[in-house]
Design a protein around this motif. Structure first.
Motif, PDB file in Angstrom:
ATOM      1  N   LEU A 101     -10.757  29.869  20.559  1.00 20.22           N
ATOM      2  CA  LEU A 101     -12.331  30.039  20.031  1.00 20.22           C
ATOM      3  C   LEU A 101     -12.059  30.239  18.316  1.00 20.22           C
ATOM      4  CD1 LEU A 101     -13.508  32.818  22.579  1.00 20.22           C
ATOM      5  CD2 LEU A 101     -14.083  30.274  22.133  1.00 20.22           C
ATOM      6  N   LYS A 102     -11.108  30.727  17.901  1.00 22.98           N
ATOM      7  CA  LYS A 102     -10.868  30.762  16.574  1.00 22.98           C
ATOM      8  C   LYS A 102     -10.740  29.406  15.852  1.00 22.98           C
ATOM      9  CE  LYS A 102      -8.662  35.376  15.953  1.00 22.98           C
ATOM     10  NZ  LYS A 102      -7.250  36.097  15.479  1.00 22.98           N
ATOM     11  N   THR A 103     -10.172  28.509  16.566  1.00 23.59           N
ATOM     12  CA  THR A 103      -9.993  27.185  16.148  1.00 23.59           C
ATOM     13  C   THR A 103     -11.516  26.509  16.135  1.00 23.59           C
ATOM     14  OG1 THR A 103      -7.603  26.963  16.899  1.00 23.59           O
ATOM     15  CG2 THR A 103      -8.904  24.898  16.475  1.00 23.59           C
ATOM     16  N   LEU A 104     -12.190  26.697  17.249  1.00 26.64           N
ATOM     17  CA  LEU A 104     -13.622  26.407  17.270  1.00 26.64           C
ATOM     18  C   LEU A 104     -14.396  26.879  16.169  1.00 26.64           C
ATOM     19  CD1 LEU A 104     -15.939  24.887  18.538  1.00 26.64           C
ATOM     20  CD2 LEU A 104     -16.277  26.861  19.915  1.00 26.64           C
ATOM     21  N   SER A 105     -14.264  27.834  15.727  1.00 26.13           N
ATOM     22  CA  SER A 105     -14.973  28.577  14.659  1.00 26.13           C
ATOM     23  C   SER A 105     -14.486  28.082  13.351  1.00 26.13           C
ATOM     24  CB  SER A 105     -14.688  30.119  14.608  1.00 26.13           C
ATOM     25  OG  SER A 105     -15.377  30.866  13.550  1.00 26.13           O
ATOM     26  N   LYS A 106     -13.336  27.693  13.168  1.00 28.16           N
ATOM     27  CA  LYS A 106     -12.777  27.054  11.929  1.00 28.16           C
ATOM     28  C   LYS A 106     -13.438  25.619  11.777  1.00 28.16           C
ATOM     29  CE  LYS A 106      -8.516  26.552   9.074  1.00 28.16           C
ATOM     30  NZ  LYS A 106      -7.146  26.928   9.112  1.00 28.16           N
ATOM     31  N   ALA A 107     -13.259  24.924  12.902  1.00 25.51           N
ATOM     32  CA  ALA A 107     -13.829  23.563  13.044  1.00 25.51           C
ATOM     33  C   ALA A 107     -15.453  23.726  12.567  1.00 25.51           C
ATOM     34  CB  ALA A 107     -13.729  22.979  14.234  1.00 25.51           C
TER      35      ALA A 107
END
Length: 440
Positions: A101-107
């Motif tokens: 989810l952190k990677t999704l948010s960063k994207a």
């Protein structure tokens, strides 16, 4: 200049790299990016285990055996079926939900404004998780991108998800201009190091970033493989006659930033002054019809040849047959085609922009003119055509410049230590975190 084999084999061991290092680009291999393939080959020659990854397959057919081989060994993110994407995302979500989810948010945050960019950020996320799964499967210890484009966004996200170090090579102004330039500072902050092919490009990137990030920048040149160059120039069909026109060649994408209408203007003026010359344009691009129309306006049709895009071998052969290579660009990085012409003993004339003066020393190993100064271009071409003794001296100096600084073995020599330092620093950082967070 060639390092002894024992010395080459010792480099990787000296810097302590055993695990694979991944190279990622948007499209690999590509006819205009042969320097990336050369870099990968040379790093393998000194003992590094380099694996190649690409977002998409080449859009056009490959006719060079080295390119065909490179394609066969490359993992293509967009070449995977929907099942691969589904498996990668489900596995990542269940194994590391918070990091997913952190990677999704960063994207979603790492994008330029606009609805289209928001949609593309979701694509980048989908690609990054799929790439991360393959990198993990391949036990990759470090990921490196060429160009600060969308593939670099995917690479940055994938490396962050896998908790491996990531680095980047910058090539030109397009990476500091909008839209890529808007995201460059964040990419630099995420990178362990940033290689720049010229001092000029390095300075342009540094002006975008905080001074605290400046130590990450290193100048690492592109290079050419001298042993792959044609040994001799090839005579044109029927041989060379006394009255044969002198041949000027421009190898460039037929697009607005290359300044080709200005070249036609200077070329037409030289012909009016009595110079027996022909011009060959090698390349294709969106401005081809406009450039062809300019030829008609200037009555140059019989004297300008549109050669289209050629293979690497055909391009080098065409350069070797020319009397002058000219590059009238408004925007460049560090043009490899200039290196190739200089190594082949072909006089070069180029605009004084970006990293070009770091390669071409005006009046010493080539001639430069101010960008968009078509009178200056005409004068430089006339000098190359008429001042035979001076031109021969510059050709000899140009070959020495390439031998000394731009042989691929010399050009990539800083990279093994940079990779080693990045991996070691990352591991110390991970160790100091004392195993906190989700498992890798």
């Amino acid at each position: 200049m060639n390092a002894p084999e024992k010395q080459e084999d010792a480099i990787a061991k000296t810097v302590g790299i055993e695990e694979p290092i991944a190279y990622l680009t948007s499209e690999y291999p590509a006819p205009s990016h042969t320097f990336i393939r050369r870099e990968i080959v040379q790093l393998r020659n000194v003992g590094l285990n380099i694996l190649s990854y690409s977002i998409r397959k080449p859009v056009s057919g490959l006719d060079s055996p080295p390119d065909v081989e490179a394609q066969n060994e490359t993992y293509y993110v967009l070449g995977q079926g929907i099942g691969t994407y589904f498996t990668a995302h489900i596995g990542a979500l269940f194994r590391s939900p918070v990091r997913y989810l952190k990677t999704l948010s960063k994207a979603l945050r790492h994008r330029v404004p606009g609805a289209k960019a928001l949609l593309w950020s979701l694509f980048h996320f989908a690609e990054s998780i799929t790439l991360a799964a393959q990198l993990k499967k391949d036990r990759v210890a470090h990921l490196h991108n060429h160009f600060a484009n969308s593939a670099a966004t995917v690479g940055m996200l994938a490396a962050d998800f896998n908790r491996i170090p990531w680095s980047l090579t910058l090539h030109g102004i397009s990476e500091t201009d909008y839209p890529a330039g808007l995201l460059l500072a964040e990419k630099v902050a995420a990178a362990k190091f940033v290689a720049c092919v010229s001092w000029f490009g390095r300075a342009q990137a540094m002006r975008i970033c905080e001074p605290s990030q400046w130590d990450k920048f290193h100048t690492v040149r592109c290079g050419i493989a001298l042993d792959e160059l044609p040994l001799t120039t090839e005579a044109p069909p029927g041989g060379i006659t006394k009255d044969a026109p002198r041949q000027i060649i421009c190898v460039a994408r037929l697009s607005s930033e290359k300044g080709l209408p200005g070249l036609l203007k200077a070329f037409a003026s030289l012909r009016k002054r009595g110079q027996n010359i022909e011009l060959s344009l090698l390349g294709d691009g969106p401005e081809q019809s406009l450039i062809a129309e300019e030829c008609k306006k200037l009555d140059l049709d019989p004297f300008v040849n549109f050669l289209g895009r050629k293979s690497e071998a055909e391009t080098l052969a065409a350069i070797a047959r020319a009397d002058i290579l000219v590059l009238p660009s408004f925007m460049e990085g560090l043009p490899v085609v200039l290196m190739e012409a200089m190594a082949l003993g072909v006089p070069v004339v180029a605009s004084r922009i970006a990293g070009v003066p770091e390669l071409v020393d005006d009046g010493v190993n080539g001639l430069l003119f101010h960008p968009a100064d078509w009178n200056g271009l005409e004068s430089a071409l006339a000098d190359s055509l008429t001042q035979e003794t001076r031109t021969k001296a510059m050709v000899l100096e140009a070959k020495e410049t390439i031998n000394r600084y731009f042989d691929i073995e010399i050009a990539v020599s800083p990279l093994p230590q940079l990779f080693s330092n990045a991996i070691a620093k990352h591991r110390r950082s991970e160790f100091s975190a004392d195993g906190q967070g989700e498992p890798a």
